[in-house]
Design a protein around this motif. Structure first.
Motif, mmCIF file in Angstrom:
data_model
loop_
_atom_site.group_PDB
_atom_site.id
_atom_site.type_symbol
_atom_site.label_atom_id
_atom_site.label_comp_id
_atom_site.label_asym_id
_atom_site.label_seq_id
_atom_site.Cartn_x
_atom_site.Cartn_y
_atom_site.Cartn_z
ATOM 1 N N THR A 193 26.706 39.115 43.549
ATOM 2 C CA THR A 193 26.929 38.967 42.101
ATOM 3 C C THR A 193 28.105 39.809 41.646
ATOM 4 O O THR A 193 28.984 39.346 40.905
ATOM 5 C CB THR A 193 25.665 39.374 41.328
ATOM 6 N N SER A 203 31.332 38.291 42.872
ATOM 7 C CA SER A 203 31.774 37.135 42.098
ATOM 8 C C SER A 203 32.367 37.555 40.765
ATOM 9 O O SER A 203 33.318 36.939 40.280
ATOM 10 C CB SER A 203 30.615 36.156 41.880
ATOM 11 N N LEU A 204 31.833 38.624 40.183
ATOM 12 C CA LEU A 204 32.393 39.103 38.921
ATOM 13 C C LEU A 204 33.798 39.644 39.122
ATOM 14 O O LEU A 204 34.689 39.438 38.300
ATOM 15 C CB LEU A 204 31.490 40.186 38.320
ATOM 16 N N LYS A 220 39.041 28.684 31.798
ATOM 17 C CA LYS A 220 38.483 27.994 32.955
ATOM 18 C C LYS A 220 38.820 26.514 32.833
ATOM 19 O O LYS A 220 38.989 26.000 31.731
ATOM 20 C CB LYS A 220 36.964 28.179 33.020
ATOM 21 N N ASN A 248 25.384 23.351 37.717
ATOM 22 C CA ASN A 248 24.545 23.909 36.665
ATOM 23 C C ASN A 248 24.516 22.928 35.499
ATOM 24 O O ASN A 248 25.547 22.666 34.874
ATOM 25 C CB ASN A 248 25.134 25.263 36.223
ATOM 26 N N ARG A 276 35.964 36.709 39.680
ATOM 27 C CA ARG A 276 35.823 35.691 38.652
ATOM 28 C C ARG A 276 35.552 34.331 39.291
ATOM 29 O O ARG A 276 36.053 33.308 38.865
ATOM 30 C CB ARG A 276 37.046 35.639 37.747
ATOM 31 N N HIS A 277 34.765 34.358 40.353
ATOM 32 C CA HIS A 277 34.441 33.133 41.069
ATOM 33 C C HIS A 277 32.941 33.076 41.264
ATOM 34 O O HIS A 277 32.338 33.996 41.812
ATOM 35 C CB HIS A 277 35.154 33.116 42.416
ATOM 36 N N ASN A 278 32.334 31.983 40.800
ATOM 37 C CA ASN A 278 30.881 31.858 40.864
ATOM 38 C C ASN A 278 30.408 30.793 41.842
ATOM 39 O O ASN A 278 29.225 30.702 42.119
ATOM 40 C CB ASN A 278 30.333 31.520 39.471
ATOM 41 N N ASP A 337 32.547 28.241 37.296
ATOM 42 C CA ASP A 337 34.001 28.373 37.414
ATOM 43 C C ASP A 337 34.751 27.364 36.557
ATOM 44 O O ASP A 337 35.953 27.493 36.354
ATOM 45 C CB ASP A 337 34.422 28.199 38.877
ATOM 46 N N SER A 396 27.535 31.878 28.475
ATOM 47 C CA SER A 396 26.972 32.796 29.464
ATOM 48 C C SER A 396 26.747 32.147 30.828
ATOM 49 O O SER A 396 26.327 32.833 31.763
ATOM 50 C CB SER A 396 25.633 33.344 28.948
ATOM 51 N N SER A 400 27.183 31.049 34.489
ATOM 52 C CA SER A 400 27.965 31.595 35.605
ATOM 53 C C SER A 400 28.591 30.440 36.380
ATOM 54 O O SER A 400 28.100 30.023 37.442
ATOM 55 C CB SER A 400 27.066 32.437 36.510
#
Length: 345
Positions: free
Chosen positions: A58, A61-62, A148, A106, A65-67, A126, A122, A124
């Protein structure tokens, strides 16, 4: 002898035990080609001995900036994604690209409530795909301001986003020309106009007051043909459904036939099937007594003999997914064709 396994073992502790810097330990996990093979083996062995599981995914990824996921913002309740044939074909295309790229998916349903903005912001993900929304949806401003990639299916146009859509106005004009040929009392069975989703029957509603872009463009295209054919669009009966569902549209299909209409442009195959069902119940002959046209050319359209606008929602889903992942989409926009069968004259 191995040491105690602890969730509190840190990268810094592994680095001290190995006599290297924390950055070297990080490279062992994230960029192992930058570390000498002997050092890499020693660091991984000590990490295993201490019970260090590696950098927190986690946190990583922060930093990057890649989820590893894209978000599909549904302007519908969540069950719509699984119930509606159009949505299923579109999301299948999205899911295929996610599988090929190793990305997650998602689904973010929105209904026009205050918490929509926070839910979308919010997530998560890309990048975003927006499916079915109104011009004034505040979610559009959110996704376009997050730096994004964003794909909007069907519209509206949003700064920084790419719209993926067939030319709904041109296809509607073509379909009306097919369905309304020789018609004296044409009508439309329409998608919802706005988020209140109130089913109703109107005469000559103003397309500029319609909030859903796809619905508006299709109604405008029908009006284009009516003017060319010398029919006043202000006299055109338009039945508006609450949702794209064959069974739910049955009552409005009957309401149109009660008016004696002899041709119907329906804004999807599912709605067109509702009209064909109503015609069969009344013993009407298609197309002699009633001509019907739809959209999408889904699997049942050929069996029903339906004249329809063929488009690939599956391919449009793939294109939207590529855009949301920051990849290059196909150079040509989505195409459409009028597939003429025996439901029109």
């Amino acid at each position: 002898m191995s040491g105690p396994r602890s969730s509190r073992v840190t990268m810094a502790l592994v680095a001290r035990r190995c006599g290297v810097s924390p950055m070297t330990v990080s490279y062992c996990y994230n960029q192992p080609d930058r570390v000498a093979p002997g050092t890499l083996r020693r660091v991984l062995a000590v990490a295993a001995e201490l019970g260090y599981p590696g950098p927190d995914p986690t946190a990583r990824s922060l930093r990057r900036r890649h989820n590893g996921a894209i978000g599909v913002v549904l302007g519908e309740h969540l069950a719509y994604a699984f119930e509606d044939p159009q949505a299923r074909r579109f999301l299948t295309g999205v899911a295929e690209v996610c599988r090929e790229r190793g990305a997650g998916l998602n689904l973010i349903p929105t209904t026009g409530e205050d918490q929509d903005v926070d839910r979308v912001r919010s997530a998560s993900v890309d990048g975003y795909i927006v499916w079915t929304t109104v011009d004034s949806d505040p979610v559009l401003g959110v996704v376009s301001g997050l730096d994004k990639p964003v794909a909007v299916h069907g519209g509206p146009a949003v700064p920084g986003a790419r719209v993926v859509s067939i030319d709904n106005r041109a296809s509607a004009r073509e379909l009306a020309a097919r369905a309304f040929a020789d018609a004296r009392r044409p009508a439309v069975l329409s998608f919802p106009f706005d988020r209140d989703r109130r089913p109703r029957l109107e005469s000559g509603p103003d397309p500029d007051l319609v909030r859903f872009p796809v619905t508006r463009d299709r109604l405008l295209g029908v009006h284009d043909h009516c003017r060319e054919a010398g029919f006043d669009p202000a006299l055109l009966p338009v039945a508006v459904v609450a949702r794209n569902d064959r069974a739910d549209a049955a009552a409005l299909a009957d309401a149109l036939l009660d008016r004696g209409v002899d041709a119907v442009v329906a804004m999807s195959d599912q709605l067109a099937f509702a009209v064909l069902d109503a015609a069969r119940r009344r013993g009407l002959r298609v197309p002699d007594d009633l001509a019907v046209g739809g959209w999408d050319d889904g699997p049942d359209a050929r069996r029903e003999g339906l004249t329809t606008i063929a488009q690939s929602l599956h391919d449009q889903g793939r294109t939207c997914a590529l855009i949301a992942l920051g990849d290059r989409p196909p150079s040509r926009g989505p195409g459409w064709t009028a597939t003429v069968r025996n439901s029109t004259r």
